[in-house]
Design a protein around this motif. Sequence first.
Motif, mmCIF file in Angstrom:
data_model
loop_
_atom_site.group_PDB
_atom_site.id
_atom_site.type_symbol
_atom_site.label_atom_id
_atom_site.label_comp_id
_atom_site.label_asym_id
_atom_site.label_seq_id
_atom_site.Cartn_x
_atom_site.Cartn_y
_atom_site.Cartn_z
ATOM 1 N N ARG A 237 46.656 50.033 36.498
ATOM 2 C CA ARG A 237 46.328 49.005 35.479
ATOM 3 C C ARG A 237 45.266 48.043 35.995
ATOM 4 O O ARG A 237 44.441 47.543 35.237
ATOM 5 N N ILE A 238 45.254 47.778 37.308
ATOM 6 C CA ILE A 238 44.280 46.797 37.822
ATOM 7 C C ILE A 238 42.883 47.418 37.883
ATOM 8 O O ILE A 238 41.890 46.748 37.624
ATOM 9 N N VAL A 239 42.826 48.716 38.173
ATOM 10 C CA VAL A 239 41.528 49.402 38.130
ATOM 11 C C VAL A 239 40.990 49.378 36.695
ATOM 12 O O VAL A 239 39.813 49.085 36.455
ATOM 13 N N GLY A 240 41.878 49.657 35.726
ATOM 14 C CA GLY A 240 41.469 49.618 34.316
ATOM 15 C C GLY A 240 40.919 48.241 33.945
ATOM 16 O O GLY A 240 39.854 48.122 33.321
ATOM 17 N N ILE A 241 41.623 47.203 34.357
ATOM 18 C CA ILE A 241 41.181 45.831 34.041
ATOM 19 C C ILE A 241 39.843 45.539 34.724
ATOM 20 O O ILE A 241 38.935 44.934 34.139
ATOM 21 N N THR A 242 39.702 46.001 35.961
ATOM 22 C CA THR A 242 38.448 45.782 36.698
ATOM 23 C C THR A 242 37.278 46.429 35.957
ATOM 24 O O THR A 242 36.214 45.820 35.799
ATOM 25 N N TYR A 243 37.453 47.669 35.508
ATOM 26 C CA TYR A 243 36.381 48.354 34.775
ATOM 27 C C TYR A 243 36.024 47.567 33.498
ATOM 28 O O TYR A 243 34.845 47.417 33.158
ATOM 29 N N LEU A 244 37.068 47.089 32.788
ATOM 30 C CA LEU A 244 36.787 46.325 31.560
ATOM 31 C C LEU A 244 35.994 45.064 31.899
ATOM 32 O O LEU A 244 35.072 44.675 31.173
ATOM 33 N N CYS A 245 36.327 44.430 33.023
ATOM 34 C CA CYS A 245 35.600 43.214 33.430
ATOM 35 C C CYS A 245 34.139 43.543 33.742
ATOM 36 O O CYS A 245 33.243 42.737 33.484
ATOM 37 N N CYS A 246 33.894 44.742 34.306
ATOM 38 C CA CYS A 246 32.507 45.149 34.603
ATOM 39 C C CYS A 246 31.709 45.233 33.307
ATOM 40 O O CYS A 246 30.552 44.803 33.243
ATOM 41 N N GLY A 247 32.341 45.775 32.255
ATOM 42 C CA GLY A 247 31.665 45.835 30.952
ATOM 43 C C GLY A 247 31.482 44.444 30.379
ATOM 44 O O GLY A 247 30.408 44.109 29.865
ATOM 45 N N ALA A 248 32.527 43.619 30.501
ATOM 46 C CA ALA A 248 32.504 42.290 29.872
ATOM 47 C C ALA A 248 31.398 41.411 30.454
ATOM 48 O O ALA A 248 30.692 40.721 29.726
ATOM 49 N N ILE A 249 31.212 41.440 31.759
ATOM 50 C CA ILE A 249 30.268 40.502 32.381
ATOM 51 C C ILE A 249 28.813 40.915 32.124
ATOM 52 O O ILE A 249 27.903 40.092 32.216
ATOM 53 N N THR A 250 28.604 42.207 31.804
ATOM 54 C CA THR A 250 27.221 42.675 31.605
ATOM 55 C C THR A 250 26.849 42.719 30.120
ATOM 56 O O THR A 250 25.790 43.243 29.775
ATOM 57 N N GLY A 251 27.720 42.208 29.257
ATOM 58 C CA GLY A 251 27.432 42.278 27.819
ATOM 59 C C GLY A 251 27.447 43.714 27.329
ATOM 60 O O GLY A 251 26.725 44.075 26.401
ATOM 61 N N GLY A 252 28.261 44.538 27.948
ATOM 62 C CA GLY A 252 28.240 45.981 27.680
ATOM 63 C C GLY A 252 29.312 46.445 26.714
ATOM 64 O O GLY A 252 29.997 45.643 26.058
ATOM 65 N N ASN A 253 29.446 47.753 26.667
ATOM 66 C CA ASN A 253 30.394 48.405 25.766
ATOM 67 C C ASN A 253 31.053 49.532 26.563
ATOM 68 O O ASN A 253 30.469 50.589 26.742
ATOM 69 N N ILE A 254 32.257 49.255 27.061
ATOM 70 C CA ILE A 254 32.916 50.178 27.999
ATOM 71 C C ILE A 254 34.202 50.711 27.376
ATOM 72 O O ILE A 254 34.954 49.950 26.763
ATOM 73 N N THR A 255 34.449 51.993 27.563
ATOM 74 C CA THR A 255 35.744 52.555 27.162
ATOM 75 C C THR A 255 36.425 53.097 28.410
ATOM 76 O O THR A 255 35.824 53.889 29.151
#
Length: 421
Positions: A237-255
């Motif tokens: 779950r923490i890896v999943g959250i980390t990936y989402l944060c990577c998308g969030a900080i770059t103004g991106g769109n991550i699934t």
Amino acid sequence: MERYQVKGAHPLNGKLQVHGAKNAALPILAASLLCDSRSGQCCCLHNCPQLSDVEAACNILRHLGCKAVWQDGALLIRSGDSSDCRIPDHLMREMRSSIVFLGAMLARYRQAHLTFPGGCELGPRPIDMHLAALEKMGVEFTQNGDGLDCCVPNELHGASIDLPFPSVGATENVILAASLAKGETILRNGAREPEISDLAGFLNACGGCVHLEKDGTVHISGVERLSPCEYSVIPDRIVGITYLCCGAITGGNITITSARPDHMRAVFPILEEMGCSLKIDGDQVSLLAPQRLKAVKNVTTMPYPGFPTDALAPVMALTAVAQGTTIFTENIFQNRYKQAWELCRMGADIRTEGRIAVVRGVKMLHPAFVNCTDLRGGAALVIAALATEGTTTIGEIRHIQRGYENLPEQLRQVGACITIL
Ligand code: EPU
């Protein structure tokens, strides 16, 4: 010494698959010691992440006479007999969570000799709750320099145990020891993290009898024998959250795919408050980030199902560039703010005082040479670097490699510019 070099400031877009959970795999590896492999059968663990901490756990198993080999992406473990029931100091130090072998060794050998795991990057890591609980089950401890001699003079038996705090490690040690103890153990105020349910799932698949109640009460009936099984570790779950944060900080769109969104629920409202749109579809979570993130009022860590302490640092990186001020309160570990200093070297405005951190979001961070201070703090530096114009160099990446499988390769798949030097 390896480093990451990150050229940031472009949006990440695309899919990332979440790997198996380190903190579920480690106690399951300890539990594999309990299985009777005399028939030649092995435990077969699928979705077990290939990380340095997992390798450290395999080395402990090998030292205890077990076989642990990777085959076609699965980890096969055949338990064996140890002549000295001892974990040497260098193996204990490789990984703080080696303490989870205590319950497993007591269940299997009725004795264990190990050194104290000592403090770590997150502050002092006492094991008083582990020892008090195991004492109730008939274990005697003798301190021997910085080592601990543990034995069961009569029998390892079930007990009624109340934990003063829902410690993850203490809950795991009790479940492990109680699984092969005589009679029933009732543990109250146990940890309710998904990794505990996964350990129970594994033991039950081996023929154990562990029942978890929603309020944190755990019932364990000791069985005579556990047999090897085939099992798949839950997604991290923490890896999943980390990936989402990577998308969030770059103004991106991550699934993120192959995830367990139900395990990540406490973090979603925070990401939404920051302006991200989330869509959950089965085992996938999609995040669409705004141009600029907004601060959240308060982030307070709590035992599961509260906001996880392991997600604090990744989310702190987001708030460093969000519009407004965020206040963090850390209730689990004493020293969870070391990454704040490194983020400040990149231009963040963060003040910490005891359990509190106040983050005033700045418009832009700037590149710097920063060092990982611990696993999740290291992930926070990668997240921050992804939003930074120019090249950030991140040292001490061994911390990140303990918990994230091939992070640079993963992030490159969604457009990040990150290399290992
Ligand atoms: N504590 C005591 N006495 C004890 C046991 C714990 O005072 O006998 C204190 C600890 O010092 C800490 C708090 O209780 O302040 C919580 O500790 P807990 O035992 O719950 O944590 P843990 O088992 O040591 C696991 C994870 C951590 C995660 C925490 C909390 C593993 C291998 N580690 O640690 O994960 O942060 O639970 O959820 O499962 C990480 O992955 O980066 C990590 C640190």
